[in-house]
Design a protein around this motif. Structure first.
Motif, mmCIF file in Angstrom:
data_model
loop_
_atom_site.group_PDB
_atom_site.id
_atom_site.type_symbol
_atom_site.label_atom_id
_atom_site.label_comp_id
_atom_site.label_asym_id
_atom_site.label_seq_id
_atom_site.Cartn_x
_atom_site.Cartn_y
_atom_site.Cartn_z
ATOM 1 N N GLY A 1 23.257 6.205 31.526
ATOM 2 C CA GLY A 1 23.182 7.585 32.011
ATOM 3 C C GLY A 1 21.749 7.963 32.342
ATOM 4 O O GLY A 1 20.889 7.995 31.466
ATOM 5 N N PHE A 2 21.518 8.272 33.627
ATOM 6 C CA PHE A 2 20.169 8.606 34.087
ATOM 7 C C PHE A 2 20.269 9.544 35.284
ATOM 8 O O PHE A 2 21.070 9.304 36.194
ATOM 9 N N GLU A 3 19.451 10.585 35.266
ATOM 10 C CA GLU A 3 19.365 11.492 36.424
ATOM 11 C C GLU A 3 20.750 11.956 36.873
ATOM 12 O O GLU A 3 21.097 11.899 38.053
ATOM 13 N N ALA A 4 21.574 12.411 35.924
ATOM 14 C CA ALA A 4 22.868 13.038 36.181
ATOM 15 C C ALA A 4 23.937 12.064 36.667
ATOM 16 O O ALA A 4 25.008 12.485 37.104
ATOM 17 N N GLU A 5 23.666 10.760 36.593
ATOM 18 C CA GLU A 5 24.661 9.774 36.993
ATOM 19 C C GLU A 5 24.914 8.795 35.852
ATOM 20 O O GLU A 5 23.989 8.402 35.135
ATOM 21 N N PHE A 6 26.180 8.396 35.722
ATOM 22 C CA PHE A 6 26.588 7.470 34.675
ATOM 23 C C PHE A 6 27.223 6.246 35.341
ATOM 24 O O PHE A 6 28.288 6.341 35.946
ATOM 25 N N HIS A 7 26.513 5.117 35.236
ATOM 26 C CA HIS A 7 26.948 3.885 35.882
ATOM 27 C C HIS A 7 27.468 2.886 34.853
ATOM 28 O O HIS A 7 26.882 2.736 33.775
ATOM 29 N N ALA A 8 28.548 2.197 35.194
ATOM 30 C CA ALA A 8 29.055 1.134 34.330
ATOM 31 C C ALA A 8 27.966 0.090 34.123
ATOM 32 O O ALA A 8 27.167 -0.201 35.022
ATOM 33 N N ALA A 9 27.924 -0.485 32.936
ATOM 34 C CA ALA A 9 26.866 -1.442 32.608
ATOM 35 C C ALA A 9 26.849 -2.635 33.554
ATOM 36 O O ALA A 9 25.780 -3.060 34.005
ATOM 37 N N ARG A 10 28.014 -3.162 33.842
ATOM 38 C CA ARG A 10 28.090 -4.354 34.695
ATOM 39 C C ARG A 10 27.550 -4.046 36.092
ATOM 40 O O ARG A 10 27.966 -3.091 36.740
ATOM 41 N N THR B 1 14.563 -3.272 29.984
ATOM 42 C CA THR B 1 15.642 -4.233 29.736
ATOM 43 C C THR B 1 16.955 -3.539 29.379
ATOM 44 O O THR B 1 17.846 -4.153 28.807
ATOM 45 N N MET B 2 17.066 -2.266 29.763
ATOM 46 C CA MET B 2 18.285 -1.527 29.446
ATOM 47 C C MET B 2 19.517 -2.169 30.073
ATOM 48 O O MET B 2 20.599 -2.192 29.478
ATOM 49 N N GLU B 3 19.369 -2.714 31.274
ATOM 50 C CA GLU B 3 20.526 -3.303 31.943
ATOM 51 C C GLU B 3 21.071 -4.502 31.173
ATOM 52 O O GLU B 3 22.275 -4.777 31.214
ATOM 53 N N GLU B 4 20.198 -5.217 30.466
ATOM 54 C CA GLU B 4 20.651 -6.364 29.698
ATOM 55 C C GLU B 4 21.340 -5.942 28.401
ATOM 56 O O GLU B 4 22.379 -6.475 28.038
ATOM 57 N N THR B 5 20.741 -4.976 27.698
ATOM 58 C CA THR B 5 21.374 -4.485 26.471
ATOM 59 C C THR B 5 22.724 -3.860 26.774
ATOM 60 O O THR B 5 23.705 -4.097 26.060
ATOM 61 N N ALA B 6 22.779 -3.051 27.824
ATOM 62 C CA ALA B 6 24.036 -2.389 28.182
ATOM 63 C C ALA B 6 25.117 -3.419 28.502
ATOM 64 O O ALA B 6 26.265 -3.304 28.049
ATOM 65 N N PHE B 7 24.765 -4.433 29.278
ATOM 66 C CA PHE B 7 25.752 -5.454 29.633
ATOM 67 C C PHE B 7 26.185 -6.242 28.409
ATOM 68 O O PHE B 7 27.381 -6.526 28.222
ATOM 69 N N PHE B 8 25.231 -6.607 27.555
ATOM 70 C CA PHE B 8 25.554 -7.300 26.301
ATOM 71 C C PHE B 8 26.566 -6.500 25.491
ATOM 72 O O PHE B 8 27.589 -7.039 25.039
ATOM 73 N N LEU B 9 26.310 -5.214 25.310
ATOM 74 C CA LEU B 9 27.225 -4.379 24.531
ATOM 75 C C LEU B 9 28.585 -4.261 25.211
ATOM 76 O O LEU B 9 29.619 -4.235 24.547
ATOM 77 N N SER B 10 28.583 -4.217 26.532
ATOM 78 C CA SER B 10 29.852 -4.073 27.261
ATOM 79 C C SER B 10 30.743 -5.301 27.091
ATOM 80 O O SER B 10 31.974 -5.194 27.123
ATOM 81 N N LEU B 11 30.143 -6.474 26.921
ATOM 82 C CA LEU B 11 30.936 -7.689 26.718
ATOM 83 C C LEU B 11 31.705 -7.650 25.409
ATOM 84 O O LEU B 11 32.743 -8.305 25.272
ATOM 85 N N LEU B 12 31.207 -6.874 24.439
ATOM 86 C CA LEU B 12 31.765 -6.870 23.081
ATOM 87 C C LEU B 12 32.497 -5.583 22.731
ATOM 88 O O LEU B 12 33.151 -5.512 21.680
ATOM 89 N N HIS B 13 32.381 -4.563 23.586
ATOM 90 C CA HIS B 13 32.890 -3.226 23.249
ATOM 91 C C HIS B 13 34.412 -3.177 23.382
ATOM 92 O O HIS B 13 34.965 -3.407 24.460
#
Length: 322
Positions: A144-153, A86-98
């Protein structure tokens, strides 16, 4: 002296084998181990669970820890160790508030800590180095996974087992040969107010519309007191015609409905009538746009917790899905 603050929540990166399957065992400090980092770190364990156990209350706990860390001037960035489910959900949640310039990097592992080929240590090392780098200022919340960093959204887990499991969001940076290269900055969206404690109690089921499905579960969700409903349609956001009356009933009862699609890429679009996207959106459903089902659900939850008038909720939801 600046340092990276590592927030531990559990997940596969902290798991070890026991009878009955791998379970979370290690603290954030143990997960860091002896990575040979070039930057200083501090650690904090706020949860100790697999991410399929996460609740909305847990998300608030993670947000409060991130917000507090970013407020400290000596912290250059934040890393969160987290389960991939569920990392994609936590990341997106945090991005809405960051609302800070400091990067927040979520990372984890597909292979448990006690496996000889675990991918966790290298993912974590790269995440910490990225969070410490001035290159990542203004990057927002990334996975951040396998040398790539993707925006949460728009980033989502694409494979149940492969270590290269995350893709979809804007590719913000890459890390190769110990060199971090910034590639892009994601399109900014309005920062939302942090949800109140009521967020923890929200009930927002996802109802799947597929061949042969009826609207019985939709009506059952309404009867059980759902605060909102996400209708996951097929194609560009279509569903059997029986869902049209169900959506209208929900909207009439003041329960917002979001229309999403099960298709991995592409937007919800008003193309078809007779139960299709045209009908459902005309019936009052909110379009998830290009958000996947579960990120759209997270957006709805944050807005519902703010107890906004229906028109304001709609406007703010639409502003996040353009």
């Amino acid at each position: 002296m600046s340092y990276v603050h590592v927030i531990g929540t559990g997940g596969t990166i902290a798991s070890r084998a026991e009878a009955g399957g791998s379970v979370v065992a290690d603290s954030a400090e143990q997960v860091l181990g002896s990575l040979g980092l070039s930057t200083g770190v501090t650690t904090e364990d706020v949860l100790h669970i697999n991410s399929f156990h996460l609740t909305f209350a847990d998300l608030l706990t993670i947000h409060h820890a991130v917000h507090a860390a970013c407020a400290r001037p000596e912290v250059s960035g934040v890393v969160i160790t987290h389960g991939t489910d569920t990392m994609e959900e936590t990341a997106f949640f945090l991005s809405l508030l960051h609302d800070a310039d400091k990067p927040v990097v979520l990372t984890g592992a597909q292979r448990a800590a006690d496996l000889p080929n675990t991918d966790g240590p290298e993912n974590l090392r790269q995440a910490v180095e990225a969070a410490a780098s001035a290159t990542m200022r203004g990057a927002g919340v990334v996975i951040g996974f396998e040398a790539e960093f993707h925006a949460a959204r728009h980033t989502r887990k694409r494979h149940t087992l492969a270590t290269t499991t995350f893709s979809g969001g804007t590719l913000i940076a890459q890390y190769h040969n110990d060199v971090l290269t910034r590639l892009a900055t994601a399109v900014p969206y309005p920062v939302l107010d942090a949800p109140t404690a009521d967020f923890a109690e929200l009930n927002i089921p996802v109802i799947d519309a597929a061949p042969g499905s009826t609207a019985e579960l939709f009506y059952a969700a309404l009867a059980s007191g759902a605060d909102g409903i996400v209708l996951q349609g097929v194609g560009a956001g279509n569903a059997p015609p029986v869902f049209t009356d169900a959506v209208q009933a929900a909207v009439a009862a003041g329960v917002p409905v979001v229309l999403s699609t099960r298709v991995p890429t592409g937007p919800v679009a008003a193309i078809y009538g007779n139960g299709g996207g045209v009908t459902l959106l005309d019936s009052g459903a909110l379009s998830a746009g290009q958000l996947n089902t579960y990120q759209a659900r997270m957006l709805l939850a944050v807005l519902l917790a703010q107890k906004l008038p229906a028109g304001t909720l709609r406007a703010r939801f639409e502003a996040q899905t353009l």
